[in-house]
Design a protein around this motif. Sequence first.
Motif, mmCIF file in Angstrom:
data_model
loop_
_atom_site.group_PDB
_atom_site.id
_atom_site.type_symbol
_atom_site.label_atom_id
_atom_site.label_comp_id
_atom_site.label_asym_id
_atom_site.label_seq_id
_atom_site.Cartn_x
_atom_site.Cartn_y
_atom_site.Cartn_z
ATOM 1 N N LEU A 39 38.566 41.152 33.502
ATOM 2 C CA LEU A 39 38.861 39.738 33.421
ATOM 3 C C LEU A 39 38.138 38.915 34.397
ATOM 4 O O LEU A 39 37.846 37.757 33.774
ATOM 5 C CB LEU A 39 40.324 39.798 33.836
ATOM 6 C CG LEU A 39 41.340 40.166 33.141
ATOM 7 C CD1 LEU A 39 42.832 40.136 33.633
ATOM 8 C CD2 LEU A 39 41.431 39.719 31.610
ATOM 9 N N THR A 40 37.489 39.331 35.626
ATOM 10 C CA THR A 40 36.731 38.669 36.344
ATOM 11 C C THR A 40 35.477 38.461 35.837
ATOM 12 O O THR A 40 35.078 37.306 35.526
ATOM 13 C CB THR A 40 36.494 39.165 37.696
ATOM 14 O OG1 THR A 40 37.733 39.408 38.431
ATOM 15 C CG2 THR A 40 35.806 38.496 38.489
ATOM 16 N N GLU A 41 34.641 39.460 35.127
ATOM 17 C CA GLU A 41 33.722 39.469 34.272
ATOM 18 C C GLU A 41 33.840 38.262 33.150
ATOM 19 O O GLU A 41 33.005 37.540 32.876
ATOM 20 C CB GLU A 41 33.509 40.738 33.748
ATOM 21 C CG GLU A 41 32.858 41.640 34.841
ATOM 22 C CD GLU A 41 32.456 43.115 34.134
ATOM 23 O OE1 GLU A 41 31.592 43.712 34.681
ATOM 24 O OE2 GLU A 41 33.329 43.525 32.994
ATOM 25 N N LYS A 42 35.030 38.126 32.610
ATOM 26 C CA LYS A 42 35.330 37.403 31.257
ATOM 27 C C LYS A 42 35.467 36.061 31.957
ATOM 28 O O LYS A 42 34.576 35.068 31.198
ATOM 29 C CB LYS A 42 36.694 37.632 30.851
ATOM 30 C CG LYS A 42 36.916 36.746 29.598
ATOM 31 C CD LYS A 42 38.370 37.175 28.963
ATOM 32 C CE LYS A 42 38.798 36.346 28.162
ATOM 33 N NZ LYS A 42 38.131 35.674 26.689
ATOM 34 N N ALA A 43 35.908 35.719 33.111
ATOM 35 C CA ALA A 43 35.863 34.378 33.596
ATOM 36 C C ALA A 43 34.697 33.938 33.890
ATOM 37 O O ALA A 43 34.474 32.622 33.717
ATOM 38 C CB ALA A 43 36.880 34.332 34.787
ATOM 39 N N LEU A 44 33.705 34.760 34.456
ATOM 40 C CA LEU A 44 32.444 34.276 34.845
ATOM 41 C C LEU A 44 31.235 34.624 34.018
ATOM 42 O O LEU A 44 30.125 33.998 34.251
ATOM 43 C CB LEU A 44 32.092 35.209 36.299
ATOM 44 C CG LEU A 44 32.840 34.924 37.499
ATOM 45 C CD1 LEU A 44 32.462 35.788 38.515
ATOM 46 C CD2 LEU A 44 32.971 33.491 37.978
ATOM 47 N N ASP A 45 31.474 35.388 32.888
ATOM 48 C CA ASP A 45 30.458 35.621 32.014
ATOM 49 C C ASP A 45 29.239 36.502 32.596
ATOM 50 O O ASP A 45 28.176 35.956 32.372
ATOM 51 C CB ASP A 45 30.190 34.474 31.044
ATOM 52 C CG ASP A 45 29.255 34.775 29.634
ATOM 53 O OD1 ASP A 45 29.585 36.037 29.472
ATOM 54 O OD2 ASP A 45 28.332 34.112 29.205
ATOM 55 N N LYS A 46 29.728 37.181 33.429
ATOM 56 C CA LYS A 46 28.627 37.980 34.355
ATOM 57 C C LYS A 46 29.054 39.856 34.290
ATOM 58 O O LYS A 46 30.533 39.682 34.470
ATOM 59 C CB LYS A 46 28.625 37.674 35.776
ATOM 60 C CG LYS A 46 28.067 36.184 35.652
ATOM 61 C CD LYS A 46 27.920 35.789 37.405
ATOM 62 C CE LYS A 46 27.347 34.289 37.267
ATOM 63 N NZ LYS A 46 27.225 33.674 38.718
ATOM 64 N N LYS A 47 28.137 40.496 34.152
ATOM 65 C CA LYS A 47 28.371 41.835 34.487
ATOM 66 C C LYS A 47 28.692 42.053 36.081
ATOM 67 O O LYS A 47 27.887 41.687 36.964
ATOM 68 C CB LYS A 47 27.448 42.644 33.994
ATOM 69 C CG LYS A 47 27.172 42.460 32.471
ATOM 70 C CD LYS A 47 28.598 43.129 31.741
ATOM 71 C CE LYS A 47 29.064 44.554 31.885
ATOM 72 N NZ LYS A 47 30.062 45.093 31.287
ATOM 73 N N LEU A 48 29.659 42.883 36.488
ATOM 74 C CA LEU A 48 30.017 42.988 37.958
ATOM 75 C C LEU A 48 29.924 44.504 38.169
ATOM 76 O O LEU A 48 30.232 45.335 37.483
ATOM 77 C CB LEU A 48 31.254 42.159 38.169
ATOM 78 C CG LEU A 48 31.307 40.814 37.989
ATOM 79 C CD1 LEU A 48 32.600 40.311 38.313
ATOM 80 C CD2 LEU A 48 30.174 39.981 38.974
ATOM 81 N N PHE A 49 29.843 44.714 39.603
ATOM 82 C CA PHE A 49 29.974 45.977 40.089
ATOM 83 C C PHE A 49 30.643 46.084 41.260
ATOM 84 O O PHE A 49 30.661 45.074 42.230
ATOM 85 C CB PHE A 49 28.628 46.434 40.483
ATOM 86 C CG PHE A 49 28.572 47.908 41.298
ATOM 87 C CD1 PHE A 49 28.730 49.173 40.581
ATOM 88 C CD2 PHE A 49 28.531 48.044 42.725
ATOM 89 C CE1 PHE A 49 28.728 50.416 41.165
ATOM 90 C CE2 PHE A 49 28.589 49.219 43.373
ATOM 91 C CZ PHE A 49 28.886 50.268 42.363
#
Length: 122
Positions: free
Chosen positions: A54-64
Amino acid sequence: MLIKELYSIQSFTETDGMVQASVKLNRSHEVFKGHFPGNPIMPGVCTIQIVKELTEKALDKKLFLSVVSNVKFISIINPEKNETIQVVLNISEEEDAVKVKNTVSYEHTLALKLNATFKVLS
């Protein structure tokens, strides 16, 4: 989505670094047949994965996920009784990192509190 068909997003609202999402769990998903047979419980790692996605969706970024400074599993999520969960994310971005303060709840019950730091992947 890492675990296909585990959940679907029912609503997703962003306002000034805060996300509120309603997520419907797929109570017939294979993960619940093994965790635990006859008494399904949402695995904590799957709940954290939902927060990440959901955080990735909000930021439109891939996260680790790099740091979890505070995680408290307060209540069990049983998908047969609590099919819909509410996820609240307070997101702040700092250079190459994203910090998230999060809660997951169902009805009026808090299930998870989490503070996490994610690295942004290129």
